[in-house]
Design a protein around this motif. Structure first.
Motif, PDB file in Angstrom:
ATOM      1  N   ALA A  76      -1.685   3.263 -13.057  1.00  0.00           N
ATOM      2  CA  ALA A  76      -1.081   2.778 -11.815  1.00  0.00           C
ATOM      3  C   ALA A  76      -1.893   1.622 -11.238  1.00  0.00           C
ATOM      4  O   ALA A  76      -1.337   0.651 -10.713  1.00  0.00           O
ATOM      5  N   ALA A  77      -3.218   1.717 -11.355  1.00  0.00           N
ATOM      6  CA  ALA A  77      -4.095   0.653 -10.847  1.00  0.00           C
ATOM      7  C   ALA A  77      -3.833  -0.670 -11.578  1.00  0.00           C
ATOM      8  O   ALA A  77      -3.847  -1.745 -10.966  1.00  0.00           O
ATOM      9  N   VAL A  78      -3.579  -0.567 -12.901  1.00  0.00           N
ATOM     10  CA  VAL A  78      -3.285  -1.787 -13.672  1.00  0.00           C
ATOM     11  C   VAL A  78      -1.938  -2.364 -13.242  1.00  0.00           C
ATOM     12  O   VAL A  78      -1.800  -3.581 -13.056  1.00  0.00           O
ATOM     13  N   PHE A  79      -0.950  -1.486 -13.074  1.00  0.00           N
ATOM     14  CA  PHE A  79       0.360  -1.957 -12.614  1.00  0.00           C
ATOM     15  C   PHE A  79       0.234  -2.701 -11.272  1.00  0.00           C
ATOM     16  O   PHE A  79       0.841  -3.746 -11.059  1.00  0.00           O
ATOM     17  N   LEU A  80      -0.577  -2.146 -10.379  1.00  0.00           N
ATOM     18  CA  LEU A  80      -0.774  -2.773  -9.070  1.00  0.00           C
ATOM     19  C   LEU A  80      -1.462  -4.132  -9.214  1.00  0.00           C
ATOM     20  O   LEU A  80      -1.111  -5.092  -8.529  1.00  0.00           O
ATOM     21  N   ALA A  81      -2.449  -4.186 -10.109  1.00  0.00           N
ATOM     22  CA  ALA A  81      -3.156  -5.451 -10.346  1.00  0.00           C
ATOM     23  C   ALA A  81      -2.204  -6.508 -10.907  1.00  0.00           C
ATOM     24  O   ALA A  81      -2.388  -7.708 -10.689  1.00  0.00           O
ATOM     25  N   MET A  82      -1.169  -6.056 -11.619  1.00  0.00           N
ATOM     26  CA  MET A  82      -0.178  -6.971 -12.196  1.00  0.00           C
ATOM     27  C   MET A  82       0.942  -7.289 -11.211  1.00  0.00           C
ATOM     28  O   MET A  82       1.866  -8.037 -11.528  1.00  0.00           O
ATOM     29  N   GLY A  83       0.864  -6.699 -10.010  1.00  0.00           N
ATOM     30  CA  GLY A  83       1.896  -6.939  -9.013  1.00  0.00           C
ATOM     31  C   GLY A  83       3.160  -6.134  -9.235  1.00  0.00           C
ATOM     32  O   GLY A  83       4.222  -6.479  -8.721  1.00  0.00           O
TER      33      GLY A  83
END
Length: 495
Positions: A76-83
Motif C-alpha cells: 500500500a505504501a508503494v501504491f501511495l508513493a506512485m500516487g
C-alpha cells in the motif's frame, strides 16, 4: 471413438488438477527466506525511488504469503508513493482485517478516506485509533479535519443549491484543500466555473477528476467539449478518445468524436495547404470549416483571420482589406489580422493606413520584431510616396509583373515624349515626366532595385547613393540624358 475422446479429456483434466495441486504446494511451501528476500528487495528499491520494481517484489511477497498483514501494508505504501491511492485502499483494508489493532494502517486508511472526501468512514478509522490510543495527536487532528470538512461540504452544497456560484467556488477551495482526491467537489467547482465563464479553470478541475473515478466518461466528454469551445481541437480529440476507450459504444462521446475529427482534419489540411503556398485551396478549406462549425465563434474567427492572410499572399488587396476588416471587428486585438491588413493597405499604396495598423498592433505587442520591422517599412514607404512613387508614375499596382510594367512604360513614354510638344515650357514639363517614367521602368524591371524600393528605399535617390551629391535637380538614371546634344528621335520597336 467417443469413449477415446472422453478418456483423453479426462486425462487432460487430471493433469491440470495435478498441476494446480503442485502449484498450491509450491506456494504453500514458500520459505520465510524467500518472503524476506522479496520484502528486503522491495524496501531497497522503494528507497531508491524505483517504484515499479519495488511493487513487483511486494506483489510476489503477497502471492507467496497472503496472510502477512505487513506485506499488504508495505505494498500500500508503494501504491501511495506512485500516487495510486485507490489501489492502496484494498491493501490497507486487508492489513486491518488480518490485524484489527494495526493502528498505522487504520490511520493511513483514514487519511486516504479524508482526502477522498469520505468523512464518515474516515471518522470511524480515527475513532478506532483513539479508542486504543486516546492521546494519539495525529488521530485527534485528523478527526477535527473530518468534522471541518463535513461542515464545509454542507455549506458548499447549500450555496450551490441557491445558485450562488461565487460562494460555492470560494467554499469548495477550502473543501478541496482538505480533500484533493474527491472527484465530486472538483466536478461541482468545474460546473460553477463554466457558469462563471471561466472554462480554463473548469478544465483544471476536470482533468484530475477523470483519474479520480474509475469510469468517468462524463468528465472526459465535458473536457473535450471545453477544449473544443476554446479552439483546442487536438486536445478535444484526445479527451473524447479517452471516453471511447472506456466505452466505444457511448453515443454522446461518439457523436462528439465525429464532429471534432471532421473539423480537426479540415483545420490541419488548411494549414498544410498554406505551408505549401496553395492559398486559394486553403481559403476554400477554411470556408468548409465555417460551414462545419458555425456556432463556435473561435473557428469562424480563425477562418476569417487565415483567409485574410491568404488573400494578402495572393495580392488580392481589395478583397483582403474587406475580409481583414471584418476579422478585425471580431478580434480587435489580434495582431496577425492588423499585420495582414497593413500589408493589404501597402499593396493598395495606402501607406498612412498601413502605418496606423502596424502602430495599433504594436500597442498589443511591443516586443514583436516582425511588427517593428513592418512599421519601419510602412513609414519608409509613406515617406517615399511623398517623393517619387514609381508604381504611381506608371499607374500600376505593387503586384504588377514585368510585362505589365513595360507595357505601361511604353504607353506613357509615347504620350510624354518631348517631340510631341511645341513650346519650351511644355517640352520641359514633358522631359521631366519622361525622366520619371524612364526611372520608374528602370527600378521596377530590375529585381534588386525593385526589392529595395518595396522595402522603402529609393535606389535612385541621391541621398541613398554614396559618392553622389545631393540637390534637387531631376536626373536621368545612371547619369544618362537622351535629350542632351542635338536632335533626338525616340522610336519604339515591337517585339
Amino acid at each position: 471413438m467417443e469413449s477415446g475422446r472422453r478418456r483423453g479429456l479426462s486425462s487432460v483434466l487430471s493433469s491440470l488438477s495435478l498441476l494446480c495441486v503442485l502449484l498450491d504446494l509450491q506456494l504453500d511451501g514458500a520459505t520465510p527466506v524467500e518472503i524476506e528476500h522479496h520484502l528486503e528487495m522491495g524496501r531497497k528499491l522503494l528507497a531508491a525511488g524505483q517504484l515499479a520494481e519495488a511493487l513487483s517484489h511486494y506483489h510476489s511477497a503477497v502471492e507467496v504469503d497472503s496472510k502477512n498483514y505487513l506485506t499488504y501494508y508495505k505494498r500500500a505504501a508503494v501504491f501511495l508513493a506512485m500516487g495510486k491511492s485507490k489501489s492502496a485502499l484494498p491493501d490497507l483494508s486487508q492489513a486491518i482485517q488480518l490485524k484489527p489493532d494495526f493502528l498505522a494502517a487504520r490511520l493511513q486508511r483514514g487519511n486516504i478516506l479524508l482526502k477522498q472526501g469520505n468523512t464518515e468512514e474516515a471518522r470511524e478509522d480515527f475513532l478506532a485509533v483513539l479508542n486504543r490510543s486516546p492521546d494519539h495527536k495525529e488521530a485527534h487532528d485528523q478527526l477535527h479535519k473530518a468534522d471541518d470538512l463535513e461542515l464545509l461540504q454542507k455549506e458548499a452544497h447549500e450555496a450551490h443549491h441557491r445558485g450562488d456560484d461565487i460562494t460555492t467556488v470560494q467554499v469548495l477551495e477550502k473543501v478541496i484543500e482538505l480533500s484533493p482526491w474527491d472527484p465530486e467537489s472538483r466536478e461541482l467547482r468545474a460546473e460553477c466555473y463554466i457558469r462563471l465563464g471561466d472554462p480554463r479553470k473548469a478544465i483544471m478541475d476536470l482533468t484530475p477528476a477523470t483519474r479520480l473515478r474509475s469510469d468517468n466518461r462524463a468528465a472526459f466528454l465535458q473536457l473535450s467539449q471545453l477544449h473544443y469551445s476554446l479552439g483546442e481541437h487536438h486536445d478535444s480529440l484526445s479527451q473524447v478518445r479517452e471516453c471511447l476507450k472506456l466505452d466505444q459504444d457511448d453515443k454522446e462521446c461518439f457523436s462528439h468524436y465525429k464532429q471534432v475529427k471532421k473539423l480537426s482534419k479540415q483545420l490541419d489540411s488548411a494549414e498544410e495547404l498554406i505551408s505549401e503556398q496553395r492559398y486559394q485551396e486553403a481559403i476554400e478549406k477554411y470556408e468548409s470549416v465555417m460551414r462545419t462549425e458555425p456556432n463556435v465563434a473561435f473557428y469562424t474567427n480563425k477562418a476569417k483571420e487565415r483567409i485574410c492572410f491568404c488573400l494578402v499572399k495572393m495580392k488580392s488587396a481589395e478583397e483582403a482589406v474587406d475580409i481583414c476588416s471584418e476579422a478585425h471587428q471580431r478580434e480587435p486585438q489580434n495582431i496577425h489580422i492588423l499585420r495582414d491588413r497593413a500589408e493589404a493597405y501597402i499593396l493598395q499604396q495606402e501607406y498612412e493606413k498601413a502605418v496606423e495598423d502596424y502602430q495599433e498592433a504594436r500597442e498589443f505587442d511591443q516586443e514583436n520584431q516582425e511588427l517593428r520591422e513592418g512599421l519601419e517599412r510602412a513609414k519608409k514607404l509613406l515617406k517615399q510616396s511623398r517623393k517619387r512613387d514609381y508604381y504611381k508614375i506608371l499607374g500600376v499596382g505593387r503586384s504588377a509583373n514585368k510585362q505589365e510594367i513595360i507595357k505601361a512604360y511604353r504607353k506613357l513614354a509615347q504620350q510624354w515624349h518631348p517631340d510631341n510638344f511645341q513650346s519650351e515650357a511644355d517640352k520641359k514639363e514633358a522631359e521631366n515626366k519622361f525622366i520619371d517614367i524612364a526611372s520608374a521602368k528602370e527600378v521596377l524591371t530590375d529585381p534588386e532595385m525593385r526589392q529595395k524600393f518595396d522595402s522603402g528605399e529609393d535606389p535612385l535617390d541621391p541621398e541613398n547613393q554614396q559618392g553622389r551629391g545631393g540637390g534637387g535637380s531631376r536626373e536621368w538614371p545612371f547619369g544618362f540624358n537622351p535629350f542632351e546634344g542635338g536632335n533626338f528621335h525616340f522610336k519604339f520597336h515591337r517585339h
